[in-house]
Design a protein around this motif. Structure first.
Motif, PDB file in Angstrom:
ATOM      1  N   GLU A 176       1.033  -1.232   0.078  1.00  0.00           N
ATOM      2  CA  GLU A 176       0.255   0.147   0.087  1.00  0.00           C
ATOM      3  C   GLU A 176       0.543   0.908  -0.405  1.00  0.00           C
ATOM      4  OE1 GLU A 176      -2.907  -0.362   3.228  1.00  0.00           O
ATOM      5  OE2 GLU A 176      -3.395  -1.791   2.715  1.00  0.00           O
ATOM      6  N   GLY A 177       0.478   2.249  -0.474  1.00  0.00           N
ATOM      7  CA  GLY A 177       1.084   3.232  -0.788  1.00  0.00           C
ATOM      8  C   GLY A 177       2.599   3.653  -1.164  1.00  0.00           C
ATOM      9  N   ASP A 178       3.083   2.659  -2.407  1.00  0.00           N
ATOM     10  CA  ASP A 178       4.244   2.899  -2.942  1.00  0.00           C
ATOM     11  C   ASP A 178       4.013   3.499  -3.866  1.00  0.00           C
ATOM     12  OD1 ASP A 178       6.741   0.887  -2.782  1.00  0.00           O
ATOM     13  OD2 ASP A 178       5.785   1.837  -4.970  1.00  0.00           O
ATOM     14  N   ASP A 179       5.264   4.927  -3.714  1.00  0.00           N
ATOM     15  CA  ASP A 179       5.139   5.753  -5.200  1.00  0.00           C
ATOM     16  C   ASP A 179       6.700   6.133  -5.401  1.00  0.00           C
ATOM     17  OD1 ASP A 179       6.190   8.316  -2.365  1.00  0.00           O
ATOM     18  OD2 ASP A 179       6.588   6.776  -1.882  1.00  0.00           O
ATOM     19  N   THR A 180       7.396   4.795  -5.476  1.00  0.00           N
ATOM     20  CA  THR A 180       8.855   4.466  -6.324  1.00  0.00           C
ATOM     21  C   THR A 180       8.937   5.723  -7.664  1.00  0.00           C
ATOM     22  OG1 THR A 180       8.123   2.769  -6.974  1.00  0.00           O
ATOM     23  CG2 THR A 180       9.315   2.778  -4.856  1.00  0.00           C
ATOM     24  N   THR A 427      12.280  12.709   1.468  1.00  0.00           N
ATOM     25  CA  THR A 427      10.939  13.082   1.221  1.00  0.00           C
ATOM     26  C   THR A 427      10.312  11.473   2.310  1.00  0.00           C
ATOM     27  OG1 THR A 427      11.691  10.951  -0.214  1.00  0.00           O
ATOM     28  CG2 THR A 427      10.932  13.366  -1.487  1.00  0.00           C
ATOM     29  N   SER A 428       8.873  11.655   1.905  1.00  0.00           N
ATOM     30  CA  SER A 428       7.914  10.526   3.385  1.00  0.00           C
ATOM     31  C   SER A 428       6.737  10.872   2.852  1.00  0.00           C
ATOM     32  CB  SER A 428       9.088  11.205   4.953  1.00  0.00           C
ATOM     33  OG  SER A 428       8.165  12.320   4.883  1.00  0.00           O
ATOM     34  N   ALA A 449      -0.161  11.280   2.443  1.00  0.00           N
ATOM     35  CA  ALA A 449       0.666  12.610   2.340  1.00  0.00           C
ATOM     36  C   ALA A 449       2.051  12.404   1.633  1.00  0.00           C
ATOM     37  CB  ALA A 449      -0.025  13.480   3.009  1.00  0.00           C
ATOM     38  N   PHE A 450       2.410  12.342   0.516  1.00  0.00           N
ATOM     39  CA  PHE A 450       3.255  12.968   0.726  1.00  0.00           C
ATOM     40  C   PHE A 450       3.912  13.991   0.844  1.00  0.00           C
ATOM     41  CE2 PHE A 450       0.724  10.394  -2.928  1.00  0.00           C
ATOM     42  CZ  PHE A 450       1.719   9.237  -2.168  1.00  0.00           C
ATOM     43  N   ASP A 466      -0.411  15.656  -2.133  1.00  0.00           N
ATOM     44  CA  ASP A 466      -1.494  14.563  -2.279  1.00  0.00           C
ATOM     45  C   ASP A 466      -1.547  13.474  -3.329  1.00  0.00           C
ATOM     46  OD1 ASP A 466      -3.581  14.845   0.052  1.00  0.00           O
ATOM     47  OD2 ASP A 466      -4.465  16.310  -1.794  1.00  0.00           O
ATOM     48  N   SER A 467      -0.566  13.387  -3.766  1.00  0.00           N
ATOM     49  CA  SER A 467       0.192  12.870  -5.103  1.00  0.00           C
ATOM     50  C   SER A 467       2.420  13.425  -5.196  1.00  0.00           C
ATOM     51  CB  SER A 467      -0.237  13.173  -6.113  1.00  0.00           C
ATOM     52  OG  SER A 467       0.377  14.405  -6.796  1.00  0.00           O
ATOM     53  N   PRO A 468       2.066  12.369  -5.441  1.00  0.00           N
ATOM     54  CA  PRO A 468       3.934  12.335  -5.508  1.00  0.00           C
ATOM     55  C   PRO A 468       4.979  13.879  -6.684  1.00  0.00           C
ATOM     56  CG  PRO A 468       3.625  10.543  -7.120  1.00  0.00           C
ATOM     57  CD  PRO A 468       2.563  10.864  -5.928  1.00  0.00           C
ATOM     58  N   THR A 469       3.781  14.283  -6.958  1.00  0.00           N
ATOM     59  CA  THR A 469       4.231  15.240  -8.352  1.00  0.00           C
ATOM     60  C   THR A 469       3.506  16.700  -7.797  1.00  0.00           C
ATOM     61  OG1 THR A 469       1.962  15.030  -9.464  1.00  0.00           O
ATOM     62  CG2 THR A 469       3.899  14.097  -9.608  1.00  0.00           C
ATOM     63  N   PRO A 470       3.298  17.674  -8.457  1.00  0.00           N
ATOM     64  CA  PRO A 470       4.953  17.866  -9.561  1.00  0.00           C
ATOM     65  C   PRO A 470       5.904  17.750  -8.082  1.00  0.00           C
ATOM     66  CG  PRO A 470       3.476  20.109  -8.646  1.00  0.00           C
ATOM     67  CD  PRO A 470       3.006  19.149  -7.547  1.00  0.00           C
TER      68      PRO A 470
END
Length: 497
Positions: A176-180, A427-428, A449-450, A466-470
């Motif tokens: 869950e929540g992997d954002d590599t 980053t976390s 939350a990123f 809420d997303s790993p971008t931008p």
């Protein structure tokens, strides 16, 4: 598409051939040396000699992890790790152990390297490499894909099970929540229940099939080979086990190395006529007298577009000031998988051969940003607020001709490009509940939350998204790219450009 830059890539090859308590594997030493030679060969990949680390004999687990760490910190393009030797498994936890010289099969924590430790090092989130590859040639190596036994055809469909990007997730639990942000590959010699084989006086069978693919190439596979394409080729060889493959955040046929068999391929691939529908493949006479590329079915560039627009694209790449306007993909592609076009990799390589090296920092910055998909403003323009003239913008990150500018909800930060080497990025991610609590006090939604911290000197900015971008992805791609540019042109960073 072009190959990963060998100057910005690193490989760590581990071959354990002599054991105190297990059967010696002399072929492993031969295999790891031959793999190193092929990866350094310019007709295959062309890694510089110092970019390939070979570990053999009585190497320790700590030494392996340190060398992978060093390579991971240095590689900004591709990090490749190979292990050849005995593999041991813990039956209850189904955990894979890579056996070192003094391994004891009755006490798996002695003389071994836990695959999980190696995996965690390779997938370290602070490493800048955009692609991470692992090749394992040992018994039970399929445990590295978290699927245990089973057919390779079934395993290929479970991309999220790739343990390069999971931490202990099992079958049916993709994590869950992997954002590599990187693309990952794992290719193994066997499933999680099979042994691998090494004939006396020869390479291990899996490594031998891998060496053959790199050394001889794969006829009909195009000018480049992908990890997936090599796996499909190895899968057809009779090696006594079932090689496994996993990938995440990658295109299936993303180029890895050159195909040495490309010259043995016919000028036009054989036409496959399907009885249910006509084959629209062009005849060999339809090729241009000046432009000759391989005709492929599905995904290729439109032939008419290449013929009509190639002159304009070449004119841009040959001008250092305009090169940023011509970044792959250069032309429209054919629709669907049944229509024919020109091979994109060949066309892109033809264009890249003519690209002029930027001679000014501004031109190099334009090209660097364009390759990362950042829209560049040709003439600049004013930006409301305290930030300097805008050069390019991606969300909360603004790139000017002199500074990297950041704007959070609470503050702003401007960092000259000459000071980027002192910027720290952490980053976390954090989970939080949202929505309206139910009658029993439970929150209906659980979100992620990123959190990105940018630290420069005594100043720090926090971005919560809420997303790993931008911000996260923009900076994790931009900072290593600028570090690479600084290494090639330090004169541009001695003062503000």
């Amino acid at each position: 598409m072009v190959l990963p830059d060998p100057r910005r890539s690193r490989a760590v090859l581990v071959g354990v051939d002599d054991y105190e308590h297990l059967t010696p594997l002399p072929g492993v030493a031969l295999g790891v040396d031959r793999l190193a030679d092929l990866l350094r060969d310019p007709t295959v990949w062309g890694l510089p000699r110092d970019n390939v680390t070979v570990l053999r004999g009585e190497v320790s687990a700590g030494r392996i992890l340190k060398e992978v760490r060093n390579a991971g910190e240095a590689a900004t393009e591709t990090l490749l790790v190979y292990f050849g030797g005995h593999g041991l498994r813990e039956c209850r936890s189904k955990e894979l152990y890579l056996a070192l010289a003094d391994a004891d099969k009755d006490h798996l924590t002695i003389g071994t390297l836990r695959y999980a430790a190696l995996r965690d090092m390779v997938r370290h989130e602070e490493f800048p490499a955009r692609r991470r590859m692992m090749f394992l040639d040992c018994c039970y190596s399929g445990l590295a894909t978290s699927m245990g036994g089973g057919s390779a055809a079934v395993l290929e469909r479970y991309d999220l099970a790739n343990l390069l990007v999971e931490q202990g997730a099992g079958e049916g639990d993709p994590g869950e929540g992997d954002d590599t942000d990187f693309g990952g590959y794992v290719m193994t010699s066997a499933s999680g229940t099979e042994k691998s084989y090494t004939p006396a006086g020869s390479y291990p069978l899996f490594t031998g099939a891998l060496i053959e693919a790199l050394q001889k190439g794969i006829p009909g596979a195009g000018p480049t080979l992908s990890v997936h394409g090599v796996w499909r080729h190895v899968l057809k060889q009779r090696i006594g086990s079932t090689p496994q493959y996993k990938a995440l955040n990658t295109q299936a046929e993303e180029p890895w190395v050159r195909n040495r068999a490309v010259d043995a391929r016919p000028a036009v691939p054989p036409r496959r006529v399907l009885p249910a529908e006509p084959d629209p493949a062009p005849s060999p006479d339809a090729r241009s007298d000046e432009l000759k590329f391989t005709t492929v079915k599905g995904g290729g560039y439109r032939i008419g577009a290449v013929k009509g627009q190639m002159e304009g694209v070449i004119a841009k790449v040959e001008d250092p000031r305009l090169g940023w306007q011509a970044v792959s993909p250069h032309f429209r592609t054919v629709p669907g998988r049944w229509f024919w076009g020109w091979d994109r990799a060949e066309v892109d390589a033809h264009i890249e051969e003519r690209r002029a090296e930027p001679t000014e920092f501004v031109d190099a910055l334009r090209l660097l940003l364009a390759r990362q998909g950042v829209t560049v403003l040709p003439d600049g323009g004013p930006l409301i607020g305290q930030l300097p003239s805008r050069y390019a913008k991606k969300g909360a990150v603004t790139f000017t001709k002199t500074d990297l500018c950041l704007k959070s909800s609470a503050a702003r930060m401007s960092i000259p490009y000459s000071e980027l080497q002192s910027v720290a990025l952490t980053t976390s991610q954090r989970s939080y509940a949202s929505g309206v609590p139910g009658p029993e006090g439970q929150w209906p939604d659980n979100n992620v939350a990123f959190i990105t911290h940018v630290i420069h000197g005594h100043r720090s900015l926090e971005f919560r998204e809420d997303s790993p971008t931008p911000v996260r992805r923009a900076l994790r791609a931009f900072l290593p790219a600028m570090a690479d540019l600084r290494g090639r042109h330090p004169e541009w960073f001695r003062m503000d450009p």
